[in-house]
Every structure is written in structure tokens, then in C-alpha cells.
Design a protein around this motif. Structure first.
Motif, mmCIF file in Angstrom:
data_model
loop_
_atom_site.group_PDB
_atom_site.id
_atom_site.type_symbol
_atom_site.label_atom_id
_atom_site.label_comp_id
_atom_site.label_asym_id
_atom_site.label_seq_id
_atom_site.Cartn_x
_atom_site.Cartn_y
_atom_site.Cartn_z
ATOM 1 N N LEU A 188 0.830 -1.210 0.000
ATOM 2 C CA LEU A 188 0.000 0.000 0.000
ATOM 3 C C LEU A 188 0.864 1.259 0.000
ATOM 4 C CD1 LEU A 188 -2.927 -0.918 2.394
ATOM 5 C CD2 LEU A 188 -2.991 -0.637 -0.072
ATOM 6 N N LEU A 189 1.947 1.250 0.753
ATOM 7 C CA LEU A 189 2.837 2.410 0.789
ATOM 8 C C LEU A 189 3.478 2.649 -0.578
ATOM 9 C CD1 LEU A 189 4.066 4.605 2.578
ATOM 10 C CD2 LEU A 189 5.933 3.027 3.043
ATOM 11 N N ILE A 190 3.905 1.572 -1.241
ATOM 12 C CA ILE A 190 4.486 1.704 -2.578
ATOM 13 C C ILE A 190 3.449 2.263 -3.553
ATOM 14 C CG2 ILE A 190 5.363 0.371 -4.543
ATOM 15 C CD1 ILE A 190 6.734 -1.452 -2.439
ATOM 16 N N LEU A 191 2.206 1.775 -3.469
ATOM 17 C CA LEU A 191 1.144 2.293 -4.332
ATOM 18 C C LEU A 191 0.877 3.771 -4.063
ATOM 19 C CD1 LEU A 191 -1.430 -0.630 -4.365
ATOM 20 C CD2 LEU A 191 -0.031 0.179 -6.273
ATOM 21 N N LEU A 192 0.864 4.160 -2.788
ATOM 22 C CA LEU A 192 0.628 5.568 -2.462
ATOM 23 C C LEU A 192 1.720 6.462 -3.041
ATOM 24 C CD1 LEU A 192 -0.613 5.280 1.229
ATOM 25 C CD2 LEU A 192 -1.948 5.982 -0.760
ATOM 26 N N VAL A 193 2.958 6.011 -2.960
ATOM 27 C CA VAL A 193 4.068 6.791 -3.533
ATOM 28 C C VAL A 193 3.922 6.867 -5.050
ATOM 29 C CG1 VAL A 193 6.567 6.803 -3.909
ATOM 30 C CG2 VAL A 193 5.652 6.333 -1.639
ATOM 31 N N ALA A 194 3.560 5.743 -5.673
ATOM 32 C CA ALA A 194 3.387 5.748 -7.138
ATOM 33 C C ALA A 194 2.284 6.704 -7.553
ATOM 34 C CB ALA A 194 3.074 4.327 -7.624
ATOM 35 N N TRP A 195 1.146 6.691 -6.841
ATOM 36 C CA TRP A 195 0.043 7.590 -7.185
ATOM 37 C C TRP A 195 0.451 9.043 -6.973
ATOM 38 C CZ3 TRP A 195 -1.216 3.866 -9.628
ATOM 39 C CH2 TRP A 195 -1.827 2.714 -9.195
ATOM 40 N N ALA A 196 1.213 9.320 -5.909
ATOM 41 C CA ALA A 196 1.660 10.699 -5.664
ATOM 42 C C ALA A 196 2.580 11.173 -6.792
ATOM 43 C CB ALA A 196 2.368 10.785 -4.319
ATOM 44 N N VAL A 197 3.474 10.304 -7.243
ATOM 45 C CA VAL A 197 4.379 10.664 -8.344
ATOM 46 C C VAL A 197 3.578 10.918 -9.623
ATOM 47 C CG1 VAL A 197 6.197 9.765 -9.859
ATOM 48 C CG2 VAL A 197 6.394 9.511 -7.384
ATOM 49 N N LEU A 198 2.591 10.069 -9.909
ATOM 50 C CA LEU A 198 1.752 10.290 -11.091
ATOM 51 C C LEU A 198 1.028 11.625 -11.016
ATOM 52 C CD1 LEU A 198 0.120 6.801 -11.782
ATOM 53 C CD2 LEU A 198 1.846 7.987 -13.145
ATOM 54 N N SER A 199 0.552 11.971 -9.831
ATOM 55 C CA SER A 199 -0.147 13.248 -9.667
ATOM 56 C C SER A 199 0.790 14.420 -9.911
ATOM 57 C CB SER A 199 -0.738 13.351 -8.267
ATOM 58 O OG SER A 199 -1.701 12.351 -8.075
ATOM 59 N N ILE A 241 -4.634 11.244 -8.135
ATOM 60 C CA ILE A 241 -5.270 11.670 -6.892
ATOM 61 C C ILE A 241 -6.381 10.702 -6.495
ATOM 62 C CG2 ILE A 241 -6.740 13.447 -5.868
ATOM 63 C CD1 ILE A 241 -5.043 15.495 -7.455
ATOM 64 N N VAL A 242 -7.191 10.305 -7.461
ATOM 65 C CA VAL A 242 -8.286 9.365 -7.173
ATOM 66 C C VAL A 242 -7.729 8.039 -6.664
ATOM 67 C CG1 VAL A 242 -10.118 7.995 -8.244
ATOM 68 C CG2 VAL A 242 -9.920 10.434 -8.753
ATOM 69 N N LEU A 243 -6.701 7.524 -7.314
ATOM 70 C CA LEU A 243 -6.109 6.260 -6.883
ATOM 71 C C LEU A 243 -5.432 6.397 -5.522
ATOM 72 C CD1 LEU A 243 -4.656 4.948 -10.257
ATOM 73 C CD2 LEU A 243 -6.668 4.126 -9.024
ATOM 74 N N PHE A 244 -4.792 7.525 -5.254
ATOM 75 C CA PHE A 244 -4.153 7.767 -3.964
ATOM 76 C C PHE A 244 -5.192 7.721 -2.844
ATOM 77 C CE2 PHE A 244 -2.642 10.405 -0.504
ATOM 78 C CZ PHE A 244 -1.333 10.001 -0.363
ATOM 79 N N VAL A 245 -6.275 8.452 -3.025
ATOM 80 C CA VAL A 245 -7.327 8.490 -2.003
ATOM 81 C C VAL A 245 -7.977 7.117 -1.855
ATOM 82 C CG1 VAL A 245 -9.574 9.492 -1.441
ATOM 83 C CG2 VAL A 245 -7.737 10.952 -2.271
ATOM 84 N N GLY A 246 -8.219 6.440 -2.964
ATOM 85 C CA GLY A 246 -8.817 5.100 -2.906
ATOM 86 C C GLY A 246 -7.939 4.106 -2.172
ATOM 87 N N THR A 247 -6.636 4.134 -2.446
ATOM 88 C CA THR A 247 -5.710 3.234 -1.769
ATOM 89 C C THR A 247 -5.637 3.545 -0.287
ATOM 90 O OG1 THR A 247 -4.403 3.062 -3.798
ATOM 91 C CG2 THR A 247 -3.339 2.367 -1.762
ATOM 92 N N LEU A 248 -5.624 4.808 0.060
ATOM 93 C CA LEU A 248 -5.572 5.211 1.463
ATOM 94 C C LEU A 248 -6.829 4.750 2.208
ATOM 95 C CD1 LEU A 248 -3.806 6.783 3.447
ATOM 96 C CD2 LEU A 248 -5.081 8.818 2.838
ATOM 97 N N ILE A 249 -7.980 4.938 1.609
ATOM 98 C CA ILE A 249 -9.235 4.502 2.234
ATOM 99 C C ILE A 249 -9.262 2.979 2.370
ATOM 100 C CG2 ILE A 249 -11.727 4.316 1.861
ATOM 101 C CD1 ILE A 249 -11.584 7.158 0.669
#
Length: 72
Positions: free
Chosen positions: A23-34, A51-59
Motif C-alpha cells: 500500500l505504501l508503494i502504491l501511495l508513492v506511485a500515485w503521488a508521483v503520477l499526480s 489523486i483518485v487512486l491515492f485516495v482510494g488506496t488510502l481509504i
């Protein structure tokens, strides 16, 4: 008393730690994409998706953690 009687399973703890690593790796990837999407004006759609994927992964991660706590 055995390990099983105490309810401590090292395999489960390792799986939960691995889930949070993913999940942490996904959050970093989504932040970089944003960030890339905002830097290049033509890729604004990439920022929105990031942003949508970041928020979805966090939730998702928070819901999984809350469900785990309620089971314990």
C-alpha cells in the motif's frame, strides 16, 4: 502454552506488514503520477487519476486496518 494458544501467528503479522508495504508503494506511485500530471499541463488527466487512486488506496488501507482491529 503454545504460540497458537496465545493467538499470535507470525505468518499473519508478516502478511499484514507486507500488505502495508504494498500500500505504501502504491501511495508513492500515485503521488508521483499526480505530480507529473500537474507539472505537464497536457497530462492533467494523469494528475486526476493519480489523486483518485491515492485516495482510494488510502481509504482501502484504513478500512482493512479498522476491520482487523474489530476482529481482535
Amino acid at each position: 502454552m503454545s504460540v497458537a494458544e496465545h493467538g499470535f501467528w507470525p505468518e499473519k503479522a508478516r502478511m499484514v506488514r507486507n500488505m502495508w508495504t504494498v500500500l505504501l508503494i502504491l501511495l508513492v506511485a500515485w503521488a508521483v503520477l499526480s505530480i507529473v500530471g500537474f507539472v505537464f499541463e497536457g497530462l492533467l488527466w494523469l494528475a486526476i487519476i493519480g489523486i483518485v487512486l491515492f485516495v482510494g488506496t488510502l481509504i482501502f488501507g484504513l478500512l482493512r486496518q479498522r476491520a482487523k482491529r474489530s476482529k481482535a
